[in-house]
Design a protein around this motif. Sequence first.
Motif, PDB file in Angstrom:
ATOM      1  N   GLU A   2       0.821  -1.203   0.000  1.00  0.00           N
ATOM      2  CA  GLU A   2       0.000   0.000   0.000  1.00  0.00           C
ATOM      3  C   GLU A   2       0.862   1.262   0.000  1.00  0.00           C
ATOM      4  O   GLU A   2       2.002   1.264   0.463  1.00  0.00           O
ATOM      5  N   ASP A   3       0.291   2.333  -0.563  1.00  0.00           N
ATOM      6  CA  ASP A   3       0.958   3.623  -0.539  1.00  0.00           C
ATOM      7  C   ASP A   3       0.826   4.233   0.855  1.00  0.00           C
ATOM      8  O   ASP A   3       0.003   3.803   1.668  1.00  0.00           O
ATOM      9  N   TYR A   4       1.641   5.271   1.132  1.00  0.00           N
ATOM     10  CA  TYR A   4       1.657   5.899   2.440  1.00  0.00           C
ATOM     11  C   TYR A   4       1.289   7.375   2.331  1.00  0.00           C
ATOM     12  O   TYR A   4       1.738   8.074   1.419  1.00  0.00           O
ATOM     13  N   GLN A   5       0.511   7.840   3.298  1.00  0.00           N
ATOM     14  CA  GLN A   5       0.225   9.269   3.420  1.00  0.00           C
ATOM     15  C   GLN A   5       1.285   9.897   4.309  1.00  0.00           C
ATOM     16  O   GLN A   5       1.737   9.298   5.279  1.00  0.00           O
ATOM     17  N   GLY A   6       1.691  11.116   3.987  1.00  0.00           N
ATOM     18  CA  GLY A   6       2.681  11.770   4.822  1.00  0.00           C
ATOM     19  C   GLY A   6       2.942  13.196   4.408  1.00  0.00           C
ATOM     20  O   GLY A   6       2.155  13.806   3.662  1.00  0.00           O
ATOM     21  N   TYR A   7       4.044  13.736   4.903  1.00  0.00           N
ATOM     22  CA  TYR A   7       4.452  15.110   4.598  1.00  0.00           C
ATOM     23  C   TYR A   7       5.896  15.072   4.122  1.00  0.00           C
ATOM     24  O   TYR A   7       6.791  14.629   4.851  1.00  0.00           O
ATOM     25  N   CYS A   8       6.136  15.521   2.900  1.00  0.00           N
ATOM     26  CA  CYS A   8       7.475  15.441   2.317  1.00  0.00           C
ATOM     27  C   CYS A   8       8.315  16.648   2.732  1.00  0.00           C
ATOM     28  O   CYS A   8       7.913  17.800   2.522  1.00  0.00           O
ATOM     29  N   VAL A  15       1.570  14.527   0.980  1.00  0.00           N
ATOM     30  CA  VAL A  15       1.712  13.703  -0.216  1.00  0.00           C
ATOM     31  C   VAL A  15       1.242  12.278   0.068  1.00  0.00           C
ATOM     32  O   VAL A  15       1.081  11.868   1.212  1.00  0.00           O
ATOM     33  N   THR A  16       1.044  11.552  -1.018  1.00  0.00           N
ATOM     34  CA  THR A  16       0.874  10.105  -0.953  1.00  0.00           C
ATOM     35  C   THR A  16       2.113   9.480  -1.562  1.00  0.00           C
ATOM     36  O   THR A  16       2.354   9.595  -2.769  1.00  0.00           O
ATOM     37  N   TYR A  17       2.943   8.855  -0.713  1.00  0.00           N
ATOM     38  CA  TYR A  17       4.161   8.217  -1.210  1.00  0.00           C
ATOM     39  C   TYR A  17       3.774   6.980  -2.019  1.00  0.00           C
ATOM     40  O   TYR A  17       2.955   6.179  -1.598  1.00  0.00           O
ATOM     41  N   ARG A  18       4.396   6.842  -3.169  1.00  0.00           N
ATOM     42  CA  ARG A  18       4.073   5.752  -4.082  1.00  0.00           C
ATOM     43  C   ARG A  18       5.073   4.606  -3.915  1.00  0.00           C
ATOM     44  O   ARG A  18       6.279   4.778  -4.057  1.00  0.00           O
ATOM     45  N   VAL A  19       4.560   3.431  -3.594  1.00  0.00           N
ATOM     46  CA  VAL A  19       5.393   2.245  -3.427  1.00  0.00           C
ATOM     47  C   VAL A  19       5.483   1.510  -4.763  1.00  0.00           C
ATOM     48  O   VAL A  19       4.468   1.084  -5.310  1.00  0.00           O
TER      49      VAL A  19
END
Length: 314
Positions: A2-8, A15-19
């Motif tokens: 799964e992708d991750y929600q966070g702050y870059c 952002v939504t980090y893309r795996v």
Amino acid sequence: MEDYQGYCPICETGVTYRVEGSWYRDQLFCPSCPNGSIPRERALALILNELCPNWRDKRIHESSPAGRGISVKMVQQCAGYVGTQFFAGIEQGSINNGWRNENLEEQTFPDGAFDIVVSLDVMEHVYSPDKVFREIHRTLASGGIYLCTFPVRKSQVDGWERRFELLPDGNRHDIKEPEIHGNPASSEGSIVTIDWGYDLHQTIAAWAAFDVSVYRFSDQTHGILGEYTEVVACRKRPLAGDNPAIIHPALTTRDAALIERDSPNRLETVEHYASTLEEEIKALKRELRAAKENITGLIEVNNQLLANLTKARA
């Protein structure tokens, strides 16, 4: 996966980090960064922002910048940025393919030329790391910082080990199985010369007069997950009478003024700072005693009121 929600910390937005695979070190992307970013780049950006939030106003040297993430951001936002690559056989200090050519072991920059030096996965490719750290120390201003990433082997305690030796005839004697990494300046890649281990901080401090810190992460919020997330921060210790190029942001305005003032003796600054803190502690103790006395008085008044109320009810 799964992708991750966070702050870059690079593009400084939610952002939504893309795996894109299980090897997060190279496959956990921020799609909002310039040309994307991966964990070690976000880790370095996070520490850069913490240690020097005004980095845009500083003189920065980045060795072997990548065409994405924090490297692109520094190019765009820091007027004092200089990026270098190493091209064997080309004159040192000259411009080649848009990059200044610099051998980290023998740089052409003058002493104290930069406030910050940055490298992302470069130090595992140099042959004489002791020379590199001494050269970086020389080119940093007093109090300047060197931020770098490189793989740190979990099973290795010694600060560093060679993977091969160069023989007098120019050939290579492999001590360990050859390992090749990507190189933004060459399609042939770069061979790994050094394995770094747990005691790297002590090794670096023995080579050059740096205060060394190692940051390790398992930080889903900032997208810093996977293997080899370390950021190594090396601060050039200021000499007596120097004004540090970098003031740690945790210091208050008063602290910074004390450290930066034009003092003929660093000890004088420290003693004055300690004296100021001592006076403040004494004042706080006086206020605490007064507060305790007020509380005691309030308790006595409250007890008297309760006694009067009891009598009235009787």
